[in-house]
Write a protein that holds these residues in place. Sequence first.
Motif, PDB file in Angstrom:
ATOM      1  N   LYS A  40     -50.508 -32.590  33.757  1.00 55.21           N
ATOM      2  CA  LYS A  40     -50.563 -31.081  33.847  1.00 55.21           C
ATOM      3  C   LYS A  40     -51.819 -30.516  34.628  1.00 55.21           C
ATOM      4  N   LYS A  43     -50.465 -30.920  38.268  1.00 51.70           N
ATOM      5  CA  LYS A  43     -49.363 -29.777  38.410  1.00 51.70           C
ATOM      6  C   LYS A  43     -49.864 -28.525  38.318  1.00 51.70           C
ATOM      7  N   ASN A  68     -46.430 -28.908  26.160  1.00 50.72           N
ATOM      8  CA  ASN A  68     -47.867 -29.371  26.665  1.00 50.72           C
ATOM      9  C   ASN A  68     -48.289 -28.353  27.867  1.00 50.72           C
ATOM     10  N   GLY A 174     -40.277 -35.766  32.222  1.00 50.25           N
ATOM     11  CA  GLY A 174     -39.504 -34.625  31.554  1.00 50.25           C
ATOM     12  C   GLY A 174     -38.807 -33.765  32.490  1.00 50.25           C
ATOM     13  N   THR A 175     -39.265 -33.042  33.425  1.00 48.34           N
ATOM     14  CA  THR A 175     -38.579 -32.375  34.475  1.00 48.34           C
ATOM     15  C   THR A 175     -38.526 -33.219  35.631  1.00 48.34           C
ATOM     16  N   THR A 178     -43.612 -34.430  38.194  1.00 49.27           N
ATOM     17  CA  THR A 178     -44.814 -35.454  38.473  1.00 49.27           C
ATOM     18  C   THR A 178     -44.055 -36.603  39.059  1.00 49.27           C
ATOM     19  N   THR A 288     -50.027 -40.108  30.950  1.00 52.09           N
ATOM     20  CA  THR A 288     -49.790 -38.658  31.570  1.00 52.09           C
ATOM     21  C   THR A 288     -50.446 -37.674  30.563  1.00 52.09           C
TER      22      THR A 288
HETATM   23  C1  LIG Z   1     -45.232 -32.460  30.622  1.00 49.90           C
HETATM   24  C2  LIG Z   1     -45.562 -34.068  30.562  1.00 49.90           C
HETATM   25  C3  LIG Z   1     -44.862 -35.132  31.058  1.00 49.90           C
HETATM   26  C4  LIG Z   1     -43.569 -34.724  32.052  1.00 49.90           C
HETATM   27  O1  LIG Z   1     -44.027 -34.456  33.259  1.00 49.90           O
HETATM   28  P1  LIG Z   1     -42.901 -33.855  34.544  1.00 49.90           P
HETATM   29  O2  LIG Z   1     -43.499 -33.567  35.527  1.00 49.90           O
HETATM   30  O3  LIG Z   1     -42.209 -32.724  33.628  1.00 49.90           O
HETATM   31  O4  LIG Z   1     -41.615 -34.956  34.544  1.00 49.90           O
HETATM   32  C5  LIG Z   1     -45.166 -36.357  31.110  1.00 49.90           C
HETATM   33  N1  LIG Z   1     -45.906 -36.641  30.119  1.00 49.90           N
HETATM   34  C6  LIG Z   1     -46.850 -35.811  29.466  1.00 49.90           C
HETATM   35  C7  LIG Z   1     -48.065 -36.427  28.306  1.00 49.90           C
HETATM   36  C8  LIG Z   1     -46.463 -34.330  29.548  1.00 49.90           C
HETATM   37  O5  LIG Z   1     -47.182 -33.469  29.049  1.00 49.90           O
END
Ligand SMILES: *Cc1c(COP(=O)(O)O)cnc(C)c1O
Length: 296
Positions: A40, A43, A68, A174-175, A178, A288
């Motif tokens: 994050k 991002k 998050n 997730g999306t 990353t 992450t």
């Molecule tokens: C938000 C998050 C992800 C996913 O990231 P995306 O860019 O949405 O794929 C992975 N790990 C953690 C710990 C996150 O908070």
Amino acid sequence: MLKYAETQIIKLKNELLKEFKLKILVKREDENHPLVSGNKWWKLKYNLEEAQKHGHHTLLTFGGAFSNHIYATAAAAKELGLKTIGIIRGEKVLPLNDTLSFAAKCGMNLHFVSREEYRTKHSGEYIDCLHKQFGDFYLIPEGGTNELAVKGCAEFARKKLSKIDFDCVCLPVGTGGTLAGIISGLPTEKKIIGFSVLKNGEFLNEEVKNLVKNFSEKEFSNWHIETDYHFGGYAKKTNELDQFILQMKEQNDLPLEFVYSGKMVAGVFDLISKNYFSSGAKILMLHTGGLRNLGQ
Ligand SMILES: *Cc1c(COP(=O)(O)O)cnc(C)c1O
């Protein structure tokens, strides 16, 4: 700019790794900031810069009650002296959970909307409505994924990962923002595996491909997404996953949570047991962040 702490790389020890002659490193990017941790941070980096460059004093973003991204955005904005509005999916439940009470404490203005209204968040009409209600703001999409987020993650890959000696990097998805950044920022001889934390995550292949194309104007074939390690779906878990996370903590002092990093690491170990990696391979796992979800 947000504060950033350099993060360590640790080496895992495990009988399975000896048996398959593999080396596993973990980049502990979860330690880069006490609150805006992990992916994050990267991002948000260029989104925050963009907002400030254009003189916006307020950020507006979207998320679920356990997001998050909401947590990180609230903390980042507080550090930089920006105001934030969080459009939260679903009814307000009191007392607020840890994520939302933290965001509120950071000064985020929480605005709860029905699931139906939340679904319209991409429409220009709805954004116009929000502007009428809240005045000027810089908009960051749900989950924080946009081109500037991909740019930040590509910079992370270039600056912090490309010097590490590894063959294959693994990370949760997730999306896909990353992952798209990591693909864009790494040399093409590196292999990249994303682990979908969503059920039916096959659509992410197309999402990530488009995010990469928009940002780097290139296509890459050195990556794919594993879609069998969602453990029931987003923020769902199984006893098996709980057990695995406990075991990783005990054996390697590696803290994981069940929404993202736990699923990815469990997925990597399952692939190892299926002889997926060739002998001698060096695997880098990307932590992450998200550890505040521990135990929730
Ligand atoms: C938000 C998050 C992800 C996913 O990231 P995306 O860019 O949405 O794929 C992975 N790990 C953690 C710990 C996150 O908070």
